[in-house]
Design a protein around this motif. Structure first.
Motif, mmCIF file in Angstrom:
data_model
loop_
_atom_site.group_PDB
_atom_site.id
_atom_site.type_symbol
_atom_site.label_atom_id
_atom_site.label_comp_id
_atom_site.label_asym_id
_atom_site.label_seq_id
_atom_site.Cartn_x
_atom_site.Cartn_y
_atom_site.Cartn_z
ATOM 1 N N ALA A 1 0.832 -1.209 0.000
ATOM 2 C CA ALA A 1 0.000 0.000 0.000
ATOM 3 C C ALA A 1 0.863 1.254 0.000
ATOM 4 C CB ALA A 1 -0.921 -0.008 1.213
ATOM 5 N N VAL A 2 1.939 1.242 0.785
ATOM 6 C CA VAL A 2 2.843 2.392 0.894
ATOM 7 C C VAL A 2 3.478 2.701 -0.465
ATOM 8 C CG1 VAL A 2 5.101 3.042 1.842
ATOM 9 C CG2 VAL A 2 3.309 2.177 3.349
ATOM 10 N N LYS A 3 3.930 1.673 -1.160
ATOM 11 C CA LYS A 3 4.539 1.870 -2.483
ATOM 12 C C LYS A 3 3.514 2.412 -3.472
ATOM 13 C CE LYS A 3 8.062 -1.601 -1.697
ATOM 14 N NZ LYS A 3 8.398 -3.018 -1.823
ATOM 15 N N ASN A 4 2.274 1.899 -3.386
ATOM 16 C CA ASN A 4 1.209 2.386 -4.274
ATOM 17 C C ASN A 4 0.892 3.861 -4.017
ATOM 18 O OD1 ASN A 4 0.934 -0.063 -5.583
ATOM 19 N ND2 ASN A 4 -0.713 -0.773 -4.277
ATOM 20 N N LEU A 5 1.115 4.317 -2.795
ATOM 21 C CA LEU A 5 0.892 5.722 -2.443
ATOM 22 C C LEU A 5 2.090 6.606 -2.827
ATOM 23 C CD1 LEU A 5 -0.750 5.258 1.074
ATOM 24 C CD2 LEU A 5 -1.880 6.075 -1.012
ATOM 25 N N GLY A 6 3.191 5.970 -3.271
ATOM 26 C CA GLY A 6 4.358 6.722 -3.721
ATOM 27 C C GLY A 6 5.421 6.951 -2.662
ATOM 28 N N HIS A 7 5.282 6.304 -1.503
ATOM 29 C CA HIS A 7 6.273 6.445 -0.442
ATOM 30 C C HIS A 7 7.296 5.310 -0.530
ATOM 31 C CE1 HIS A 7 3.648 9.513 1.101
ATOM 32 N NE2 HIS A 7 2.660 8.647 1.287
ATOM 33 N N GLU A 8 8.318 5.366 0.300
ATOM 34 C CA GLU A 8 9.405 4.380 0.251
ATOM 35 C C GLU A 8 9.488 3.581 1.553
ATOM 36 O OE1 GLU A 8 14.304 4.296 -0.039
ATOM 37 O OE2 GLU A 8 13.249 6.208 -0.176
ATOM 38 N N VAL A 9 9.499 2.260 1.422
ATOM 39 C CA VAL A 9 9.718 1.403 2.581
ATOM 40 C C VAL A 9 11.230 1.266 2.740
ATOM 41 C CG1 VAL A 9 9.391 -0.899 3.559
ATOM 42 C CG2 VAL A 9 7.560 0.146 2.232
ATOM 43 N N LEU A 10 11.751 1.787 3.847
ATOM 44 C CA LEU A 10 13.193 1.747 4.087
ATOM 45 C C LEU A 10 13.630 0.370 4.588
ATOM 46 C CD1 LEU A 10 13.605 5.191 5.862
ATOM 47 C CD2 LEU A 10 14.138 4.646 3.480
ATOM 48 N N GLU A 11 12.822 -0.208 5.461
ATOM 49 C CA GLU A 11 13.210 -1.488 6.069
ATOM 50 C C GLU A 11 12.019 -2.113 6.774
ATOM 51 O OE1 GLU A 11 16.407 -3.240 9.359
ATOM 52 O OE2 GLU A 11 16.370 -1.096 8.939
ATOM 53 N N ILE A 12 12.004 -3.438 6.783
ATOM 54 C CA ILE A 12 11.076 -4.198 7.623
ATOM 55 C C ILE A 12 11.973 -4.988 8.568
ATOM 56 C CG2 ILE A 12 9.271 -5.947 7.736
ATOM 57 C CD1 ILE A 12 8.624 -5.227 4.785
ATOM 58 N N GLU A 13 11.964 -4.592 9.812
ATOM 59 C CA GLU A 13 12.866 -5.180 10.816
ATOM 60 C C GLU A 13 12.091 -6.130 11.725
ATOM 61 O OE1 GLU A 13 15.406 -3.717 14.714
ATOM 62 O OE2 GLU A 13 14.681 -2.217 13.296
ATOM 63 N N GLU A 14 12.568 -7.363 11.822
ATOM 64 C CA GLU A 14 11.945 -8.317 12.734
ATOM 65 C C GLU A 14 12.451 -8.012 14.139
ATOM 66 O OE1 GLU A 14 11.003 -13.082 13.074
ATOM 67 O OE2 GLU A 14 12.021 -12.299 11.316
ATOM 68 N N THR A 15 11.519 -7.748 15.052
ATOM 69 C CA THR A 15 11.906 -7.347 16.409
ATOM 70 C C THR A 15 11.628 -8.427 17.439
ATOM 71 O OG1 THR A 15 9.760 -6.285 16.733
ATOM 72 C CG2 THR A 15 11.556 -4.888 15.933
ATOM 73 N N GLY A 16 10.955 -9.480 17.015
ATOM 74 C CA GLY A 16 10.640 -10.579 17.929
ATOM 75 C C GLY A 16 9.881 -11.645 17.171
#
Length: 79
Positions: free
Chosen positions: A53-68
């Motif tokens: 959804a974020v990419k479709n809105l034109g924004h950038e996903v910097l990272e998906i970090e697994e925290t647990g």
């Protein structure tokens, strides 16, 4: 030391679709270009749906970090 200079953080852990997606979009609408949104999630489907959804809105996903176990932070840069 934080990886990113986070402007806003939202915690949608414990929520299921569509709440994490809707809250992420709502937060992004209030932010300015260059700002960074940190989204805490624990719903696996959101890990796939939010970046799409974020990419479709034109924004950038910097990272998906697994925290647990089944818990992630998504960093989004507003464009």
């Amino acid at each position: 030391m934080a990886k990113y200079d986070v402007t806003k953080s939202i915690d949608v852990r414990g929520e299921v679709c569509p709440v994490p997606d809707v809250e992420t979009k709502r937060a992004l609408k209030k932010m300015k270009a260059g700002e960074i949104l940190e989204v805490w999630i624990d719903y696996a489907m959101s890990k796939e749906r939010i970046p799409e959804a974020v990419k479709n809105l034109g924004h950038e996903v910097l990272e998906i970090e697994e925290t647990g176990t089944s818990e992630w932070k998504i960093y989004i840069k507003v464009k």
